[in-house]
Design a protein around this motif. Structure first.
Motif, PDB file in Angstrom:
ATOM      1  N   PRO A  89       0.726  -1.140  -0.060  1.00 30.68           N
ATOM      2  CA  PRO A  89      -0.069  -0.060  -0.102  1.00 30.68           C
ATOM      3  C   PRO A  89       0.878   1.447   0.196  1.00 30.68           C
ATOM      4  N   VAL A  90       1.961   1.332   0.473  1.00 28.65           N
ATOM      5  CA  VAL A  90       2.768   2.470   0.638  1.00 28.65           C
ATOM      6  C   VAL A  90       4.063   2.407  -0.536  1.00 28.65           C
ATOM      7  N   VAL A  91       3.913   1.578  -1.520  1.00 33.55           N
ATOM      8  CA  VAL A  91       4.874   1.709  -2.739  1.00 33.55           C
ATOM      9  C   VAL A  91       4.174   2.168  -4.008  1.00 33.55           C
ATOM     10  N   SER A  92       4.726   3.778  -4.179  1.00 28.61           N
ATOM     11  CA  SER A  92       4.093   4.493  -5.172  1.00 28.61           C
ATOM     12  C   SER A  92       5.157   4.339  -6.596  1.00 28.61           C
ATOM     13  N   GLU A  93       4.768   4.974  -7.589  1.00 28.01           N
ATOM     14  CA  GLU A  93       5.419   4.872  -8.704  1.00 28.01           C
ATOM     15  C   GLU A  93       6.968   5.507  -8.613  1.00 28.01           C
ATOM     16  N   ASN A  94       7.172   6.183  -7.629  1.00 27.45           N
ATOM     17  CA  ASN A  94       8.489   6.830  -7.395  1.00 27.45           C
ATOM     18  C   ASN A  94       9.244   6.210  -6.184  1.00 27.45           C
ATOM     19  N   THR A  95       8.532   5.066  -5.517  1.00 24.88           N
ATOM     20  CA  THR A  95       9.392   4.398  -4.444  1.00 24.88           C
ATOM     21  C   THR A  95      10.365   3.636  -5.041  1.00 24.88           C
ATOM     22  N   MET A  96      11.415   3.526  -4.059  1.00 22.92           N
ATOM     23  CA  MET A  96      12.538   2.864  -4.529  1.00 22.92           C
ATOM     24  C   MET A  96      12.618   1.584  -3.368  1.00 22.92           C
ATOM     25  N   VAL A  97      12.673   0.261  -3.870  1.00 17.64           N
ATOM     26  CA  VAL A  97      12.754  -1.002  -3.224  1.00 17.64           C
ATOM     27  C   VAL A  97      14.116  -1.528  -3.239  1.00 17.64           C
ATOM     28  N   HIS A 117      11.386  -1.258 -12.342  1.00 20.52           N
ATOM     29  CA  HIS A 117      11.667  -0.019 -11.954  1.00 20.52           C
ATOM     30  C   HIS A 117      11.618   0.569 -10.518  1.00 20.52           C
ATOM     31  N   ALA A 118      11.047  -0.113  -9.957  1.00 22.13           N
ATOM     32  CA  ALA A 118      10.836   0.014  -8.387  1.00 22.13           C
ATOM     33  C   ALA A 118      12.144  -0.488  -7.757  1.00 22.13           C
ATOM     34  N   LEU A 119      12.711  -1.520  -8.356  1.00 21.11           N
ATOM     35  CA  LEU A 119      14.053  -2.097  -7.580  1.00 21.11           C
ATOM     36  C   LEU A 119      15.252  -1.552  -7.857  1.00 21.11           C
ATOM     37  N   ILE A 120      16.003  -1.291  -6.726  1.00 18.26           N
ATOM     38  CA  ILE A 120      17.806  -1.052  -6.701  1.00 18.26           C
ATOM     39  C   ILE A 120      18.093  -2.219  -6.302  1.00 18.26           C
ATOM     40  N   GLY A 121      19.547  -2.482  -6.587  1.00 15.52           N
ATOM     41  CA  GLY A 121      20.300  -3.674  -6.068  1.00 15.52           C
ATOM     42  C   GLY A 121      20.799  -3.090  -4.602  1.00 15.52           C
ATOM     43  N   GLY A 122      20.967  -4.309  -3.742  1.00 11.89           N
ATOM     44  CA  GLY A 122      21.686  -3.815  -2.382  1.00 11.89           C
ATOM     45  C   GLY A 122      22.117  -5.232  -1.690  1.00 11.89           C
ATOM     46  N   LEU A 123      23.263  -4.770  -1.171  1.00  6.97           N
ATOM     47  CA  LEU A 123      23.830  -6.147  -0.223  1.00  6.97           C
ATOM     48  C   LEU A 123      24.681  -5.500   0.911  1.00  6.97           C
ATOM     49  N   CYS A 124      24.740  -6.126   1.804  1.00  9.19           N
ATOM     50  CA  CYS A 124      25.722  -5.554   2.949  1.00  9.19           C
ATOM     51  C   CYS A 124      26.509  -6.723   3.443  1.00  9.19           C
ATOM     52  N   GLY A 148      22.806   0.150  -5.850  1.00 17.04           N
ATOM     53  CA  GLY A 148      23.040   0.677  -7.296  1.00 17.04           C
ATOM     54  C   GLY A 148      21.971   0.298  -7.765  1.00 17.04           C
ATOM     55  N   GLU A 149      21.851   1.209  -9.178  1.00 18.29           N
ATOM     56  CA  GLU A 149      20.682   0.886 -10.070  1.00 18.29           C
ATOM     57  C   GLU A 149      21.081  -0.478 -10.985  1.00 18.29           C
ATOM     58  N   LEU A 150      20.017  -1.275 -10.957  1.00 18.94           N
ATOM     59  CA  LEU A 150      20.228  -2.462 -11.882  1.00 18.94           C
ATOM     60  C   LEU A 150      21.061  -2.500 -13.026  1.00 18.94           C
ATOM     61  N   SER A 151      20.644  -1.322 -13.813  1.00 21.78           N
ATOM     62  CA  SER A 151      21.360  -0.836 -15.100  1.00 21.78           C
ATOM     63  C   SER A 151      22.739  -0.457 -14.898  1.00 21.78           C
ATOM     64  N   GLY A 152      22.938   0.121 -13.553  1.00 16.15           N
ATOM     65  CA  GLY A 152      24.181   0.596 -13.313  1.00 16.15           C
ATOM     66  C   GLY A 152      24.512   2.205 -13.874  1.00 16.15           C
ATOM     67  N   ILE A 178      26.169  -3.411  -9.702  1.00 17.86           N
ATOM     68  CA  ILE A 178      25.654  -4.083  -8.415  1.00 17.86           C
ATOM     69  C   ILE A 178      24.942  -5.844  -8.764  1.00 17.86           C
ATOM     70  N   MET A 179      24.605  -5.782 -10.309  1.00 18.32           N
ATOM     71  CA  MET A 179      24.086  -7.211 -10.351  1.00 18.32           C
ATOM     72  C   MET A 179      25.276  -8.316 -10.346  1.00 18.32           C
ATOM     73  N   THR A 180      26.271  -8.076 -10.676  1.00 19.45           N
ATOM     74  CA  THR A 180      27.429  -8.651 -10.606  1.00 19.45           C
ATOM     75  C   THR A 180      28.002  -8.874  -9.079  1.00 19.45           C
ATOM     76  N   ASP A 181      27.932  -7.770  -8.440  1.00 18.78           N
ATOM     77  CA  ASP A 181      28.316  -7.874  -6.866  1.00 18.78           C
ATOM     78  C   ASP A 181      27.063  -8.865  -6.348  1.00 18.78           C
ATOM     79  N   LEU A 182      26.067  -9.012  -6.610  1.00 19.51           N
ATOM     80  CA  LEU A 182      24.943  -9.736  -6.088  1.00 19.51           C
ATOM     81  C   LEU A 182      25.336 -11.015  -6.609  1.00 19.51           C
ATOM     82  N   TRP A 183      25.647 -11.382  -7.701  1.00 15.26           N
ATOM     83  CA  TRP A 183      26.095 -12.844  -7.903  1.00 15.26           C
ATOM     84  C   TRP A 183      27.203 -13.441  -7.063  1.00 15.26           C
ATOM     85  N   GLU A 184      28.017 -12.404  -6.905  1.00 20.95           N
ATOM     86  CA  GLU A 184      29.459 -13.088  -6.130  1.00 20.95           C
ATOM     87  C   GLU A 184      29.275 -12.846  -4.936  1.00 20.95           C
TER      88      GLU A 184
END
Length: 307
Positions: A89-97, A117-124, A148-152, A178-184
């Motif tokens: 309910p609180v994810v809008s068209e401008n929300t980053m997840v 479009h809502a997704l950005i990559g993250g790891l910790c 990072g953005e999935l597109s870089g 970020i996608m390569t970082d996630l794979w690794e």
């Protein structure tokens, strides 16, 4: 930015606390039991970088009003479905997840639910745990978060995320890969988990046992072969680092899945190892060592569920 942190375990609690400490607009979305405890006692962080205690903004799902600019998802993978329902309910068209979960299976689920479009990559990378009182203990100075953005691309919105994390007093990095970082990260986690859980020991103990180094190398090779079939562009230095980490005879390292198993907790078997097995099977890659590891983990989980 309005930031919603979903979960206040060791990961979400720590990074959310650092953002709040830096003056960011942070709210924690918690389940009832944890919400009541945090509302009553606040959040306490014990850290090599300095202990602190504060009273965070806490909401339960029924109390959410949106939208939020950034949603930091830090639940365990088996809590993802419920979390997606709560935040919808609180994810809008401008929300980053921004999910900070193990494996890669969650990326597809979140993309299907909210759009890519809502997704950005993250790891910790952090060594932290909760004690019986719900206090967060950071066990080593490591507290790295990468996004990072999935597109870089370096978009305006990802630069705002970067600005927020750079203010938080943690090791924050904006990645163009970020996608390569996630794979690794998945390669390391799946290898560590499969090796330590199957052999019931730390990396040094396994590497020092007859056949242990060969087993560890085979696990890495099977995982790597599978990931390359699904889009990972191998970076030789990163893979070499993983192989070195899982065959070090002096290493006391285990995996979080191993530690959870030793304490009788639920484990992310399907997300960390099972998803690799399913992918390999789908495209006809032989993975006998990973298959054996997943069978072992699956039996543990089923026994735990029926206990």
């Amino acid at each position: 930015m309005r930031i919603l942190v979903v979960g206040a375990g060791a990961t979400g609690g720590y990074f959310g606390a650092r953002l709040a400490q830096a003056g960011q607009d942070v709210t924690f979305l918690l389940r009832e039991k944890r919400a009541l405890a945090v509302q009553q006692d606040g959040l306490t962080v014990h850290s090599p970088h300095g202990d602190f205690h504060f009273q965070p903004n806490v909401l339960q799902a029924s109390q959410l009003t949106g939208p939020y600019d950034l949603i930091l998802l830090t639940v365990k993978s088996f809590g993802l479905e419920a979390a997606m329902k709560d935040i919808a309910p609180v994810v809008s068209e401008n929300t980053m997840v921004m999910p900070v979960l193990n494996g890669m299976k969650h990326m597809e689920a979140l993309s299907l639910r909210f759009g890519e479009h809502a997704l950005i990559g993250g790891l910790c990378k952090i060594n932290a745990t909760l004690d019986a009182d719900g206090h967060i203990h950071q066990m080593t100075p490591l507290h790295q978060i990468i996004y990072g953005e999935l597109s870089g691309e370096k978009t305006e919105r990802i630069l705002k995320v970067d600005q927020a994390f750079q203010s938080a007093g943690v090791e924050a990095s904006l990645s163009e890969t970020i996608m390569t970082d996630l794979w690794e990260k998945w390669l390391l986690l799946s290898s560590l988990g499969a090796i330590t859980c199957t052999m019931r020991g730390n990396i040094g103990q396994v590497a020092s046992a007859p056949g242990g180094t060969e087993f560890a190398q085979a696990i890495v090779t099977e995982a790597l072969t599978t990931m390359k079939a699904f889009g990972y562009a191998e970076r030789a230095a990163a893979v070499a680092k993983v192989r070195e980490a899982v065959t070090d005879k002096n290493s006391p390292q285990t995996s979080s899945m191993y530690r959870d198993m030793m304490q009788g907790y639920p484990i992310e078997a399907e997300q960390i190892v099972g998803d690799l097995v399913e992918r390999a099977t789908r495209v006809g890659i032989s993975i006998p060592h990973l298959q054996a590891a997943y069978t072992h983990l699956y039996v543990y989980q089923k026994n735990r569920e029926s206990a």
